[in-house]
Write a protein that holds these residues in place. Structure first.
Motif, short mmCIF file in Angstrom:
data_model
loop_
_atom_site.label_atom_id
_atom_site.label_comp_id
_atom_site.label_asym_id
_atom_site.label_seq_id
_atom_site.Cartn_x
_atom_site.Cartn_y
_atom_site.Cartn_z
N ASP A 65 0.72 -1.27 -0.06
CA ASP A 65 -0.08 0.11 0.03
C ASP A 65 1.01 1.46 0.06
O ASP A 65 2.00 1.22 0.67
N HIS A 66 0.54 2.31 -0.65
CA HIS A 66 1.14 3.54 -0.87
C HIS A 66 0.28 4.59 -0.82
O HIS A 66 -0.77 4.46 -1.48
N TYR A 67 0.73 5.62 0.11
CA TYR A 67 -0.56 6.67 0.19
C TYR A 67 -0.01 7.84 0.44
O TYR A 67 1.58 7.98 0.76
N GLY A 68 -0.28 8.79 0.16
CA GLY A 68 0.01 10.17 0.08
C GLY A 68 0.62 10.84 -0.85
O GLY A 68 1.01 10.22 -2.06
N PRO A 69 1.20 12.05 -1.03
CA PRO A 69 1.02 12.85 0.25
C PRO A 69 -0.18 13.39 0.47
O PRO A 69 -0.93 14.06 -0.47
N HIS A 70 -0.87 13.21 1.89
CA HIS A 70 -2.09 13.79 2.09
C HIS A 70 -2.18 14.72 3.00
O HIS A 70 -1.53 14.80 4.34
N GLN A 71 -2.77 15.88 2.65
CA GLN A 71 -2.80 16.94 3.70
C GLN A 71 -4.03 16.56 4.82
O GLN A 71 -5.09 16.27 4.41
N VAL A 72 -3.41 16.19 5.97
CA VAL A 72 -4.40 15.76 7.00
C VAL A 72 -5.43 16.64 7.17
O VAL A 72 -6.56 16.03 7.76
N ALA A 73 -5.23 18.15 7.40
CA ALA A 73 -6.70 18.78 7.55
C ALA A 73 -7.55 18.43 6.70
O ALA A 73 -8.75 18.70 6.70
N VAL A 74 -7.37 17.79 5.28
CA VAL A 74 -8.26 17.56 4.31
C VAL A 74 -8.75 16.14 4.45
O VAL A 74 -9.98 15.57 4.45
N ASP A 134 0.43 16.46 15.33
CA ASP A 134 1.30 17.58 14.79
C ASP A 134 1.65 17.09 13.27
O ASP A 134 2.40 17.78 12.61
N THR A 135 1.03 16.25 12.83
CA THR A 135 1.24 15.44 11.46
C THR A 135 0.24 16.56 10.37
O THR A 135 -0.78 16.49 10.51
N ALA A 136 1.05 17.39 9.67
CA ALA A 136 0.45 18.15 8.52
C ALA A 136 0.32 17.38 7.29
O ALA A 136 -0.82 17.42 6.51
N VAL A 137 1.38 16.49 6.94
CA VAL A 137 1.26 15.82 5.41
C VAL A 137 1.57 14.36 5.86
O VAL A 137 2.64 14.07 6.50
N LEU A 138 1.02 13.38 5.53
CA LEU A 138 1.18 11.93 5.63
C LEU A 138 1.39 11.40 4.25
O LEU A 138 0.65 11.61 3.63
N HIS A 139 2.63 10.41 4.38
CA HIS A 139 3.05 9.88 3.06
C HIS A 139 3.90 8.82 3.36
O HIS A 139 4.96 9.05 3.99
N GLY A 140 3.66 7.56 2.71
CA GLY A 140 4.55 6.58 3.01
C GLY A 140 3.96 5.15 2.43
O GLY A 140 3.09 5.41 1.55
N VAL A 141 4.49 3.99 3.04
CA VAL A 141 3.86 2.84 2.37
C VAL A 141 3.72 1.95 3.56
O VAL A 141 4.43 2.01 4.76
N GLN A 142 2.90 1.10 3.50
CA GLN A 142 2.78 -0.37 4.41
C GLN A 142 3.03 -1.41 3.55
O GLN A 142 2.29 -1.67 2.41
N LEU A 143 3.64 -2.25 4.20
CA LEU A 143 4.07 -3.70 3.36
C LEU A 143 4.03 -4.91 4.29
O LEU A 143 4.24 -4.61 5.45
N TRP A 144 3.36 -5.96 3.68
CA TRP A 144 3.13 -7.14 4.51
C TRP A 144 3.85 -8.16 3.82
O TRP A 144 4.32 -8.24 2.45
N VAL A 145 4.62 -9.04 4.75
CA VAL A 145 5.30 -10.28 4.55
C VAL A 145 4.85 -11.49 4.85
O VAL A 145 4.26 -11.64 6.03
N ALA A 146 4.49 -12.61 4.01
CA ALA A 146 3.85 -13.72 4.25
C ALA A 146 4.90 -14.67 4.94
O ALA A 146 5.96 -14.87 4.71
N LEU A 147 4.47 -15.24 6.12
CA LEU A 147 5.42 -16.17 6.85
C LEU A 147 5.37 -17.55 6.32
O LEU A 147 4.16 -18.03 5.95
N PRO A 148 6.50 -18.16 6.12
CA PRO A 148 6.44 -19.41 5.90
C PRO A 148 5.80 -20.44 6.54
O PRO A 148 5.68 -20.02 7.90
N GLU A 149 5.52 -21.68 6.11
CA GLU A 149 4.67 -22.66 6.87
C GLU A 149 5.18 -22.76 8.24
O GLU A 149 4.69 -22.82 9.57
N GLU A 150 6.47 -22.90 8.43
CA GLU A 150 7.20 -23.28 9.25
C GLU A 150 7.16 -22.27 10.63
O GLU A 150 7.27 -22.57 11.63
N HIS A 151 6.93 -20.86 10.33
CA HIS A 151 7.05 -20.12 11.19
C HIS A 151 5.64 -19.15 11.08
O HIS A 151 5.56 -18.04 11.89
#
Length: 329
Positions: A65-74, A134-151
């Motif tokens: 997931d990739h988001y922003g730059p978001h003006q948090v006030a909006v 205090d966050t005016a602009v929010l911008h970033g990524v969220q990533l997920w990693v699948a765990l192997p069966e063993e773990h």
């Protein structure tokens, strides 16, 4: 972060259509983003490039997931109440702004630009993520990693790491997982992985030695970046199959270009992924949802969050089928 999308791909099963050049020659597959709400129809919008029909995983990376730059006030910023995860690790990485993270380990941490938060939700964990006042602009990524069966039933865990930037050929690189450009992250993962932010100067050319056993994905955040013979534009994810021992990235723009490079050896296990759960069967998902709705000890409780947890959506009226990648090239 919670996956709020009603995911049709998981219900259909079968092999996705392979992307790339029609003649089968080596090249870069371009995965385009789709916009989805985060946590509900009026929530902040994010651009999702993984998973999709064309590709389910890059290495063990199963969600981008990739988001922003978001003006948090909006936009209102991010306000994700406690929600569960199983069978995965989450990677939070910001370009601007600040998030407050709480989880059922008792962790209370901030996510800031250039600092990685890595959370393991094997058997079960819950967390919340909220923009700080205090966050005016929010911008970033969220990533997920699948765990192997063993773990995939591993204990809850939380790691925080601040990578030192390294300069290479007019680019600045921050390696938050794995090894690249002579830097290695100490963060613990359950399969070999690569994760790095790369900022390339205007019209810069960057050649990186990479692990040929890995497949790679380049998510472009800003600027136009040419990889091999393909120009990737903002919000596009370029996929390169295993076999390459170097990647050359060219910034085609008059301003700095930024991207996130991910990679890992092909993940050979089929996964069933629905809402915030990664399992191996429909029954895995049903049990996880039932446990969350029953407030079971599997996920724990965040005592000091000012509000209730996020309820799970209704299960689809169908068996959730495994996701499959195209055959390895």
């Amino acid at each position: 972060m919670s996956n709020a999308e009603n995911d049709v791909v998981a219900l259909l099963g079968g092999a996705p259509v392979e992307g790339g050049r029609p003649d089968g020659a080596p090249g870069v597959d371009v995965l385009s983003a789709r916009e989805v709400p985060l946590g509900g129809p009026r929530a902040m919008r994010v651009r999702r490039t993984l998973p999709q029909r064309q590709r389910t995983l890059i290495g063990a990376w199963c969600f981008v997931d990739h988001y922003g730059p978001h003006q948090v006030a909006v936009s209102g910023g991010m306000n994700m109440p406690p929600h569960p995860h199983t069978g995965l690790q989450t990677v939070s990485w910001l370009f601007s702004g600040e998030l407050e993270h709480r989880d059922t380990l008792g962790t209370h941490a901030l996510i800031r630009p250039g600092e990685m938060n890595l959370m393991t939700g094997g058997h079960g964990i819950a967390h919340s993520e909220v923009s700080t006042p205090d966050t005016a602009v929010l911008h970033g990524v969220q990533l997920w990693v699948a765990l192997p069966e063993e773990h995939r039933r591993a204990a809850r865990d939380f790691q925080h790491y601040v990578p030192e930037p390294v300069r290479v050929d007019g680019a600045e690189i921050r390696v938050f997982l794995g090894s690249l450009a002579g830097r290695t992250s100490p963060a613990r993962t359950f399969t070999p992985l690569l994760g790095a932010e790369i900022v390339i100067e205007p019209h810069g050319v960057l050649t990186l030695a990479v692990e040929p056993a890995f497949e790679h994905g380049l998510l472009v955040d800003g600027g136009d970046i040419r990889m091999a013979d393909t120009v990737l534009r903002p919000a596009e994810l370029g996929y390169v199959p295993r076999g390459a021992d170097t990647l050359t990235l060219v910034n085609e723009a008059d301003a700095p270009a930024r991207a996130v490079l991910i990679g890992g050896p092909p993940f050979e296990e089929e996964i069933v992924m629905w809402w915030n759960f990664v399992g191996r069967s429909h029954e895995d998902i049903v049990r996880a949802r039932e446990g969350w709705e029953a407030s079971s000890d599997r996920f724990g409780v965040i005592e000091d969050f000012p509000g209730g947890p996020l309820p799970a959506p209704a299960l689809p009226n169908a068996v959730i089928a495994p996701r499959r990648n195209p055959p390895a090239r």
